[in-house]
Design a protein around this motif. Structure first.
Motif, mmCIF file in Angstrom:
data_model
loop_
_atom_site.group_PDB
_atom_site.id
_atom_site.type_symbol
_atom_site.label_atom_id
_atom_site.label_comp_id
_atom_site.label_asym_id
_atom_site.label_seq_id
_atom_site.Cartn_x
_atom_site.Cartn_y
_atom_site.Cartn_z
ATOM 1 N N ALA A 13 0.845 -1.188 0.000
ATOM 2 C CA ALA A 13 0.000 0.000 0.000
ATOM 3 C C ALA A 13 0.880 1.237 0.000
ATOM 4 O O ALA A 13 1.978 1.220 0.565
ATOM 5 C CB ALA A 13 -0.909 0.006 1.226
ATOM 6 N N PRO A 14 0.453 2.323 -0.628
ATOM 7 C CA PRO A 14 1.247 3.556 -0.603
ATOM 8 C C PRO A 14 1.464 4.039 0.835
ATOM 9 O O PRO A 14 0.519 4.102 1.618
ATOM 10 C CB PRO A 14 0.398 4.547 -1.399
ATOM 11 C CG PRO A 14 -0.515 3.701 -2.242
ATOM 12 C CD PRO A 14 -0.779 2.480 -1.431
ATOM 13 N N SER A 15 2.703 4.379 1.167
ATOM 14 C CA SER A 15 3.006 4.803 2.536
ATOM 15 C C SER A 15 2.565 6.226 2.819
ATOM 16 O O SER A 15 2.363 6.588 3.984
ATOM 17 C CB SER A 15 4.516 4.691 2.785
ATOM 18 O OG SER A 15 5.221 5.683 2.026
ATOM 19 N N ARG A 16 2.431 7.055 1.780
ATOM 20 C CA ARG A 16 2.142 8.491 1.910
ATOM 21 C C ARG A 16 3.223 9.190 2.757
ATOM 22 O O ARG A 16 2.963 10.214 3.376
ATOM 23 C CB ARG A 16 0.768 8.750 2.529
ATOM 24 C CG ARG A 16 -0.368 7.894 1.998
ATOM 25 C CD ARG A 16 -0.702 8.131 0.550
ATOM 26 N NE ARG A 16 -1.959 7.459 0.194
ATOM 27 C CZ ARG A 16 -2.347 7.202 -1.029
ATOM 28 N NH1 ARG A 16 -1.572 7.550 -2.053
ATOM 29 N NH2 ARG A 16 -3.497 6.609 -1.273
ATOM 30 N N ARG A 17 4.457 8.682 2.752
ATOM 31 C CA ARG A 17 5.506 9.251 3.589
ATOM 32 C C ARG A 17 5.977 10.605 3.086
ATOM 33 O O ARG A 17 6.339 11.470 3.859
ATOM 34 C CB ARG A 17 6.690 8.275 3.669
ATOM 35 C CG ARG A 17 7.750 8.658 4.699
ATOM 36 C CD ARG A 17 8.546 7.455 5.132
ATOM 37 N NE ARG A 17 9.341 6.883 4.067
ATOM 38 C CZ ARG A 17 10.659 7.071 3.941
ATOM 39 N NH1 ARG A 17 11.305 7.848 4.788
ATOM 40 N NH2 ARG A 17 11.321 6.489 2.963
ATOM 41 N N PHE A 18 5.986 10.776 1.771
ATOM 42 C CA PHE A 18 6.439 12.038 1.181
ATOM 43 C C PHE A 18 5.410 12.573 0.201
ATOM 44 O O PHE A 18 4.763 11.801 -0.520
ATOM 45 C CB PHE A 18 7.748 11.852 0.397
ATOM 46 C CG PHE A 18 8.911 11.370 1.205
ATOM 47 C CD1 PHE A 18 9.659 12.244 1.982
ATOM 48 C CD2 PHE A 18 9.282 10.035 1.175
ATOM 49 C CE1 PHE A 18 10.746 11.802 2.719
ATOM 50 C CE2 PHE A 18 10.362 9.574 1.909
ATOM 51 C CZ PHE A 18 11.102 10.459 2.685
ATOM 52 N N ALA A 19 5.293 13.893 0.139
ATOM 53 C CA ALA A 19 4.764 14.534 -1.059
ATOM 54 C C ALA A 19 5.915 14.589 -2.060
ATOM 55 O O ALA A 19 7.078 14.718 -1.666
ATOM 56 C CB ALA A 19 4.270 15.935 -0.736
ATOM 57 N N SER A 20 5.613 14.470 -3.331
ATOM 58 C CA SER A 20 6.672 14.457 -4.343
ATOM 59 C C SER A 20 6.231 15.296 -5.535
ATOM 60 O O SER A 20 5.040 15.347 -5.853
ATOM 61 C CB SER A 20 6.986 13.019 -4.788
ATOM 62 O OG SER A 20 5.811 12.334 -5.181
ATOM 63 N N GLY A 21 7.180 15.969 -6.166
ATOM 64 C CA GLY A 21 6.793 16.862 -7.245
ATOM 65 C C GLY A 21 7.888 17.085 -8.258
ATOM 66 O O GLY A 21 9.051 16.742 -8.041
ATOM 67 N N MET A 22 7.485 17.680 -9.359
ATOM 68 C CA MET A 22 8.381 17.968 -10.463
ATOM 69 C C MET A 22 8.182 19.409 -10.908
ATOM 70 O O MET A 22 7.054 19.917 -10.913
ATOM 71 C CB MET A 22 8.076 17.040 -11.645
ATOM 72 C CG MET A 22 8.753 17.433 -12.947
ATOM 73 S SD MET A 22 8.099 16.480 -14.326
ATOM 74 C CE MET A 22 8.908 17.325 -15.682
ATOM 75 N N ILE A 23 9.283 20.079 -11.254
ATOM 76 C CA ILE A 23 9.212 21.407 -11.838
ATOM 77 C C ILE A 23 10.006 21.414 -13.131
ATOM 78 O O ILE A 23 11.139 20.902 -13.184
ATOM 79 C CB ILE A 23 9.714 22.496 -10.871
ATOM 80 C CG1 ILE A 23 9.589 23.889 -11.508
ATOM 81 C CG2 ILE A 23 11.132 22.230 -10.379
ATOM 82 C CD1 ILE A 23 9.731 25.029 -10.521
ATOM 83 N N ALA A 24 9.403 21.937 -14.187
ATOM 84 C CA ALA A 24 10.073 22.078 -15.479
ATOM 85 C C ALA A 24 10.718 23.457 -15.542
ATOM 86 O O ALA A 24 10.105 24.456 -15.161
ATOM 87 C CB ALA A 24 9.073 21.912 -16.614
ATOM 88 N N VAL A 25 11.955 23.516 -16.021
ATOM 89 C CA VAL A 25 12.683 24.781 -16.128
ATOM 90 C C VAL A 25 13.011 25.007 -17.598
ATOM 91 O O VAL A 25 13.781 24.251 -18.199
ATOM 92 C CB VAL A 25 13.965 24.764 -15.270
ATOM 93 C CG1 VAL A 25 14.619 26.136 -15.290
ATOM 94 C CG2 VAL A 25 13.644 24.353 -13.836
#
Length: 407
Positions: A319-331
């Motif tokens: 099951a997903p742990s939900r330990r981190f929020a994760s994201g990406m930014i394009a430059v």
């Protein structure tokens, strides 16, 4: 289980689906457009056999290839994960009597007016829309609904070729563009004001086995039209704890039932604004732009493997742990041309190094790609943090600090 997987070689992350299927115990037969000698040894090691066809969207060629495989062994599943491959694969699946996503479901996930009609009938709120085969039909819809309007190909993916019309003059210009492209029918929709995001699942037998929510900053249409913006999307780790996501998850389950999605990855786009929650595009496939890599990094799972477990064994193992929020930014580069270098990267590494997942910084001398080529076309950075708001601040700092220089 014997699984035929469509196009394991390109794009590069396709190999992870083949790898995961093999690790889940499947005998994997790849069918693709590239010569066998283009496949590296690692990829070949995950495949029991590879068959080349002229085009994986050529239903006749694909049907012949799959039937050739069926003459050699029983085929339990035929799987595809790229938007353009979903409908032809469904047609081959039906011709070869292989279980999986039906032609009807693939059609509803591809044809925007039909999709939205099916959602409305199931009580899922969505933008007013129509399929228009003439300028007169578009103008009649505009008179009924009002401006702004969104015009797009009936079977397009993402924001590709999507146009916004704010008045009669811009509507006329948009119709001229579609007419010049030879479009016989287009999708015309009410413009929905509000924040945009997406809801993704791995679904087994029509039931959600695991799910994820992402937020866009800013909305995609603006991000894909504006060079100076460094757009980002962020996967929240609050989906289980914040009650505001309950309506989104419930509507997502209703979408799955309305479109007849069985065992599959799904990708659903949504808006939330003055008119409440509205669903937009639906795909019976994984999301693009590396979203699954973010989900894996944020949740202590290999989501490719969990998808494969669903296909091969009818269940997931974690099951997903939900330990981190994760994201990406394009430059984006400051102009089109050739990349000459970067500034700000060392400063960011010193300040936030422990929270970096990875970064893609094309080497100096690399030609730039246009803004419309998407979030992963040029430089990008991916990060994670236990607190969603802190992660947003870090991604904003990347957008302010990291610069891609070009000439």
């Amino acid at each position: 289980m014997n699984v035929v997987f469509v196009e394991p070689f390109f794009p590069h992350n396709q190999r992870h689906f083949a790898r995961a299927l093999a690790e889940a115990g499947a005998t994997v037969i790849g069918i693709g457009e590239y010569p066998a000698d283009a496949l590296d040894g690692e990829l070949k090691g995950w495949l029991h056999h590879y068959e080349r066809v002229r085009s994986v969207t050529d239903v006749g060629a694909m049907t012949a290839a799959v039937r050739w495989v069926q003459d050699k062994l029983w085929v339990d599943r035929l799987e595809a994960t790229i938007e353009a491959h979903i409908m032809p694969t469904a047609q081959v699946r039906e011709a070869c009597t292989i279980p999986g996503t039906s032609v009807r479901t693939a059609w509803l996930c591809r044809d925007k007016p039909s999709m939205k009609q099916a959602l409305r009938e199931a009580g899922v709120p969505t933008a007013a829309s129509t399929a228009a085969g003439s300028a007169a039909e578009v103008l009649a819809f505009a008179e009924q609904v009002g401006y702004p309007l969104i015009l797009k190909p009936r079977s397009g993916a993402g924001a590709l070729d999507t146009m916004r019309a704010d008045d009669a003059a811009s509507l006329e210009r948009a119709l001229g563009v579609f007419g010049g492209q030879g479009a016989e029918s287009i999708a015309v929709e009410e413009f929905i004001e509000g924040h945009e995001g997406f809801y993704d699942t791995v679904t087994i037998g029509g039931h959600v086995a695991m799910d994820f929510v992402c937020h866009y900053y800013p909305n995609v249409l603006e991000a894909m039209r504006t060079r100076w913006i460094s757009p980002q999307f962020v996967s929240t780790n609050r989906i289980d704890s914040a009650p505001e996501y309950a309506e989104l998850r419930e509507m997502g389950r209703r979408v799955i039932g309305a479109l007849g999605i069985g065992t599959s990855a799904t990708h659903m786009e949504w808006f939330f604004g003055p008119k409440g929650l509205k669903f937009s595009e639906i795909g019976c496939r994984p999301p693009g732009v590396g979203a699954w890599d973010l989900y894996s990094a944020g949740n202590d799972i290999d989501i490719y493997r969990e998808w494969a477990n669903a296909i091969v064994g009818g269940g997931t193992s974690a099951a997903p742990s939900r330990r981190f929020a994760s994201g990406m930014i394009a430059v984006r580069p400051d102009r089109d041309g050739t990349i000459t270098g970067y500034s700000g990267a060392e400063e960011l590494q010193q300040q936030y190094g422990e929270w970096f997942i990875d970064a893609h910084l094309p080497s100096p001398g690399t030609p730039t790609q246009p803004v419309a080529a998407g979030y992963m076309a040029n430089a990008y950075v991916r990060m994670r943090h236990p607190d969603y708001d802190t992660l947003r601040g870090m991604l904003d700092a990347v957008g302010r600090t990291l610069h891609v220089h070009a000439q």
